[in-house]
Write a protein that holds these residues in place. Sequence first.
Motif, PDB file in Angstrom:
ATOM      1  N   ARG A  12      30.056  20.448  50.817  1.00 52.51           N
ATOM      2  CA  ARG A  12      30.821  21.645  50.395  1.00 52.51           C
ATOM      3  C   ARG A  12      30.252  22.726  49.691  1.00 52.51           C
ATOM      4  NH1 ARG A  12      36.130  22.766  52.390  1.00 52.51           N
ATOM      5  NH2 ARG A  12      36.604  25.133  51.923  1.00 52.51           N
ATOM      6  N   MET A  13      29.825  23.928  50.090  1.00 50.15           N
ATOM      7  CA  MET A  13      29.273  24.824  49.396  1.00 50.15           C
ATOM      8  C   MET A  13      30.347  25.832  48.552  1.00 50.15           C
ATOM      9  SD  MET A  13      26.199  25.990  51.810  1.00 50.15           S
ATOM     10  CE  MET A  13      27.386  25.917  53.448  1.00 50.15           C
ATOM     11  N   GLY A  14      30.458  25.370  47.275  1.00 51.82           N
ATOM     12  CA  GLY A  14      31.416  26.316  46.376  1.00 51.82           C
ATOM     13  C   GLY A  14      31.114  27.830  46.347  1.00 51.82           C
ATOM     14  N   SER A  15      30.022  28.335  46.241  1.00 56.31           N
ATOM     15  CA  SER A  15      29.635  29.667  46.286  1.00 56.31           C
ATOM     16  C   SER A  15      30.110  30.312  47.552  1.00 56.31           C
ATOM     17  CB  SER A  15      28.152  29.614  46.218  1.00 56.31           C
ATOM     18  OG  SER A  15      27.388  29.207  47.266  1.00 56.31           O
ATOM     19  N   LEU A  16      29.890  29.662  48.482  1.00 59.28           N
ATOM     20  CA  LEU A  16      30.371  30.617  49.738  1.00 59.28           C
ATOM     21  C   LEU A  16      31.932  30.515  49.866  1.00 59.28           C
ATOM     22  CD1 LEU A  16      27.930  29.431  52.611  1.00 59.28           C
ATOM     23  CD2 LEU A  16      27.976  31.386  51.309  1.00 59.28           C
ATOM     24  N   ASP A  17      32.734  29.383  49.369  1.00 56.60           N
ATOM     25  CA  ASP A  17      33.998  29.349  49.268  1.00 56.60           C
ATOM     26  C   ASP A  17      34.473  30.672  48.465  1.00 56.60           C
ATOM     27  OD1 ASP A  17      35.173  27.318  50.809  1.00 56.60           O
ATOM     28  OD2 ASP A  17      34.460  25.980  49.389  1.00 56.60           O
ATOM     29  N   LEU A  18      33.948  30.754  47.403  1.00 56.64           N
ATOM     30  CA  LEU A  18      34.192  32.094  46.407  1.00 56.64           C
ATOM     31  C   LEU A  18      33.912  33.194  47.232  1.00 56.64           C
ATOM     32  CD1 LEU A  18      33.016  30.622  43.075  1.00 56.64           C
ATOM     33  CD2 LEU A  18      35.432  30.759  44.138  1.00 56.64           C
ATOM     34  N   LYS A 255      25.198  56.021  51.297  1.00 56.21           N
ATOM     35  CA  LYS A 255      26.139  55.084  50.739  1.00 56.21           C
ATOM     36  C   LYS A 255      26.490  54.060  51.624  1.00 56.21           C
ATOM     37  CE  LYS A 255      28.471  58.766  47.833  1.00 56.21           C
ATOM     38  NZ  LYS A 255      29.671  59.325  47.397  1.00 56.21           N
ATOM     39  N   LEU A 256      26.607  54.257  52.871  1.00 54.31           N
ATOM     40  CA  LEU A 256      26.772  52.981  53.911  1.00 54.31           C
ATOM     41  C   LEU A 256      25.644  52.067  53.809  1.00 54.31           C
ATOM     42  CD1 LEU A 256      28.413  54.677  56.965  1.00 54.31           C
ATOM     43  CD2 LEU A 256      29.472  53.060  55.373  1.00 54.31           C
ATOM     44  N   LEU A 257      24.204  52.586  53.737  1.00 52.96           N
ATOM     45  CA  LEU A 257      23.042  51.893  53.563  1.00 52.96           C
ATOM     46  C   LEU A 257      23.295  51.027  52.348  1.00 52.96           C
ATOM     47  CD1 LEU A 257      20.343  50.834  54.674  1.00 52.96           C
ATOM     48  CD2 LEU A 257      19.249  53.129  53.425  1.00 52.96           C
ATOM     49  N   ILE A 258      23.438  51.744  51.324  1.00 50.67           N
ATOM     50  CA  ILE A 258      23.722  50.922  49.922  1.00 50.67           C
ATOM     51  C   ILE A 258      24.561  49.671  49.981  1.00 50.67           C
ATOM     52  CG2 ILE A 258      24.347  50.748  47.367  1.00 50.67           C
ATOM     53  CD1 ILE A 258      23.233  53.893  47.642  1.00 50.67           C
ATOM     54  N   ALA A 259      25.616  50.114  50.478  1.00 51.79           N
ATOM     55  CA  ALA A 259      26.790  49.145  50.861  1.00 51.79           C
ATOM     56  C   ALA A 259      26.383  47.968  51.622  1.00 51.79           C
ATOM     57  CB  ALA A 259      28.293  49.748  51.332  1.00 51.79           C
ATOM     58  N   ASN A 260      25.604  48.195  52.890  1.00 53.32           N
ATOM     59  CA  ASN A 260      25.124  47.083  53.445  1.00 53.32           C
ATOM     60  C   ASN A 260      24.197  46.200  52.764  1.00 53.32           C
ATOM     61  OD1 ASN A 260      25.169  46.061  56.093  1.00 53.32           O
ATOM     62  ND2 ASN A 260      22.884  46.752  56.404  1.00 53.32           N
ATOM     63  N   ILE A 261      23.041  47.030  51.970  1.00 52.54           N
ATOM     64  CA  ILE A 261      22.377  46.166  51.000  1.00 52.54           C
ATOM     65  C   ILE A 261      22.936  45.128  49.993  1.00 52.54           C
ATOM     66  CG2 ILE A 261      20.470  46.327  49.298  1.00 52.54           C
ATOM     67  CD1 ILE A 261      19.556  48.858  50.662  1.00 52.54           C
ATOM     68  N   VAL A 262      24.311  45.820  49.605  1.00 58.43           N
ATOM     69  CA  VAL A 262      24.924  44.976  48.593  1.00 58.43           C
ATOM     70  C   VAL A 262      25.729  43.694  49.507  1.00 58.43           C
ATOM     71  CG1 VAL A 262      27.003  44.934  47.240  1.00 58.43           C
ATOM     72  CG2 VAL A 262      25.395  46.792  46.876  1.00 58.43           C
ATOM     73  N   VAL A 263      25.865  43.950  50.497  1.00 59.49           N
ATOM     74  CA  VAL A 263      26.613  42.819  51.314  1.00 59.49           C
ATOM     75  C   VAL A 263      25.811  41.675  51.627  1.00 59.49           C
ATOM     76  CG1 VAL A 263      27.425  42.319  53.824  1.00 59.49           C
ATOM     77  CG2 VAL A 263      28.387  44.035  52.602  1.00 59.49           C
ATOM     78  N   TYR A 264      24.429  42.057  52.072  1.00 62.06           N
ATOM     79  CA  TYR A 264      23.401  40.974  52.294  1.00 62.06           C
ATOM     80  C   TYR A 264      23.112  40.438  51.032  1.00 62.06           C
ATOM     81  CZ  TYR A 264      22.434  41.945  57.050  1.00 62.06           C
ATOM     82  OH  TYR A 264      22.578  41.785  58.418  1.00 62.06           O
ATOM     83  N   ALA A 265      22.987  41.262  49.673  1.00 66.52           N
ATOM     84  CA  ALA A 265      22.702  40.629  48.497  1.00 66.52           C
ATOM     85  C   ALA A 265      23.713  39.734  47.950  1.00 66.52           C
ATOM     86  CB  ALA A 265      22.387  41.936  47.523  1.00 66.52           C
ATOM     87  N   LEU A 266      24.947  40.069  48.239  1.00 66.41           N
ATOM     88  CA  LEU A 266      26.144  39.018  47.871  1.00 66.41           C
ATOM     89  C   LEU A 266      25.945  37.700  48.708  1.00 66.41           C
ATOM     90  CD1 LEU A 266      29.041  41.221  47.912  1.00 66.41           C
ATOM     91  CD2 LEU A 266      28.074  40.487  45.749  1.00 66.41           C
ATOM     92  N   PHE A 267      25.520  37.835  49.880  1.00 64.03           N
ATOM     93  CA  PHE A 267      25.289  36.407  50.699  1.00 64.03           C
ATOM     94  C   PHE A 267      24.307  35.736  50.300  1.00 64.03           C
ATOM     95  CE2 PHE A 267      23.380  34.929  54.731  1.00 64.03           C
ATOM     96  CZ  PHE A 267      24.405  33.989  54.829  1.00 64.03           C
ATOM     97  N   GLY A 268      22.865  36.577  50.149  1.00 65.55           N
ATOM     98  CA  GLY A 268      21.719  35.726  49.518  1.00 65.55           C
ATOM     99  C   GLY A 268      22.107  35.275  48.224  1.00 65.55           C
ATOM    100  N   GLY A 269      22.726  35.765  47.345  1.00 69.42           N
ATOM    101  CA  GLY A 269      22.942  35.628  46.016  1.00 69.42           C
ATOM    102  C   GLY A 269      23.857  34.180  45.993  1.00 69.42           C
ATOM    103  N   ALA A 270      24.949  34.160  47.211  1.00 66.47           N
ATOM    104  CA  ALA A 270      25.642  32.852  47.159  1.00 66.47           C
ATOM    105  C   ALA A 270      24.917  31.705  47.602  1.00 66.47           C
ATOM    106  CB  ALA A 270      26.959  33.245  48.088  1.00 66.47           C
ATOM    107  N   LEU A 286      40.827  28.366  45.823  1.00 67.85           N
ATOM    108  CA  LEU A 286      40.498  29.560  46.182  1.00 67.85           C
ATOM    109  C   LEU A 286      39.977  29.767  47.332  1.00 67.85           C
ATOM    110  CD1 LEU A 286      39.273  30.666  42.737  1.00 67.85           C
ATOM    111  CD2 LEU A 286      41.288  31.156  43.471  1.00 67.85           C
ATOM    112  N   GLY A 287      39.097  29.092  48.056  1.00 66.38           N
ATOM    113  CA  GLY A 287      38.472  29.109  49.129  1.00 66.38           C
ATOM    114  C   GLY A 287      39.573  28.944  50.487  1.00 66.38           C
ATOM    115  N   GLY A 288      40.251  28.132  50.152  1.00 68.99           N
ATOM    116  CA  GLY A 288      41.490  27.741  51.154  1.00 68.99           C
ATOM    117  C   GLY A 288      42.472  28.752  51.501  1.00 68.99           C
ATOM    118  N   LEU A 289      42.512  29.698  50.411  1.00 70.24           N
ATOM    119  CA  LEU A 289      43.272  31.028  50.390  1.00 70.24           C
ATOM    120  C   LEU A 289      42.834  31.898  51.572  1.00 70.24           C
ATOM    121  CD1 LEU A 289      43.968  31.709  46.615  1.00 70.24           C
ATOM    122  CD2 LEU A 289      45.665  30.358  48.209  1.00 70.24           C
ATOM    123  N   THR A 290      41.678  31.895  51.798  1.00 68.58           N
ATOM    124  CA  THR A 290      41.020  33.037  52.321  1.00 68.58           C
ATOM    125  C   THR A 290      41.497  33.329  53.845  1.00 68.58           C
ATOM    126  OG1 THR A 290      38.757  32.519  51.377  1.00 68.58           O
ATOM    127  CG2 THR A 290      38.698  33.943  53.267  1.00 68.58           C
TER     128      THR A 290
END
Length: 365
Positions: A12-18, A255-270, A286-290
């Motif tokens: 189980r990947m805790g980072s992806l759960d969060l 602004k949408l471009l920056i937000a999209n980069i943030v989305v990918y960055a969050l995923f890569g960071g996880a 916490l993951g189970g709540l999603t």
Amino acid sequence: MASGSTSGKAERMGSLDLLRLVAALAVVCFHYFFRASHTPPLLVNGYPELDPFAIYGYMGVSLFFLISGFVIAWSAEGRNWTEFAVARFARLYPGFLVCMTASFTIQFLAADPNLPYDPMTWVANLIIVAPALNKPFMDGVYWSIVFEIIFYGWIAIALFFGVFSRWKLQIVATWLLISVINETFIHSMALHMLFATQFAPFFAAGILAQHMVAKGASSEALVLLGAAFLLSCEYLHIEADWQQENYGVSLPFSKLLIANIVVYALFGGALLLRHRIAPTPLVLVLGGLTYPLYLLHQHIGLLGLNALSPTVGRWPALAIVLALVLSVSFVVSFYFEKPVRKPLISLLLPPLNMMASKLRLDRPV
């Protein structure tokens, strides 16, 4: 999660759960703080001061699709199509049924003219794709579940033919090509639905990330990942047009471009933190709540806010509603979803395997 070609389904990947919870909370913020205020009279006392931040919350769905691409590709490794299909059904449908029924019951009893749901709406929603029966979704968030199911269906087909693991990069490349052709030139709604062409870059990026984690970052996979990211950026104008049409306001492309980069960055960071964030009991909770939170929060939450805010005020009402929705999500996840999942798989898998064998639809892994 170990690298290499071995399957990592058991880990189980805790980072992806969060991260899933972050995505769900982003969508909650979008619905409570932005959408409800811009589509009156959904919310009597809104939160206009949070508009500039909440407008980005819908991109939590993009984050969900990225995570789904990774997790589904990982879980499909080493499984045949019947095992995959039953596991996905047991993961998706029981929680959906409980949450959809809870949403119907509360909305029916509330008798809000803005949410006119009758028993036939509940019946139509049993198949999830209620609009196919000319009935509305019990909650608007169900649209993304439909695209998840479409994605699962294509993975199951690839597993059936035994090509998912062997031709993963070719499959992704073909999917991205279909996406470009449809979203840029053809604009076919049938292809949009059949191949989830608008959201293909996110699912595909998740699949490619799983491939690179499992087998290493080949040049082909990196090129395809770059193409998926660029396509997701190109399609941002679709999101801007949707915002303008539905809410009379849209974010500029920058602004949408920056937000999209943030989305990918969050995923890569996880993914980079997957070894550092252990799946502790708290992380699993916490993951189970999603999933139940995502299904339950919108209409039930808006009814609660409208009922409470005139009496206790906007912010206390928000605190109460969030506490209630999270509590119900916990109950659904840990006292219904998890207990029924394994027994349901044990019940459904043998007859499906038998049917597949009789019809010669069984395939080796």
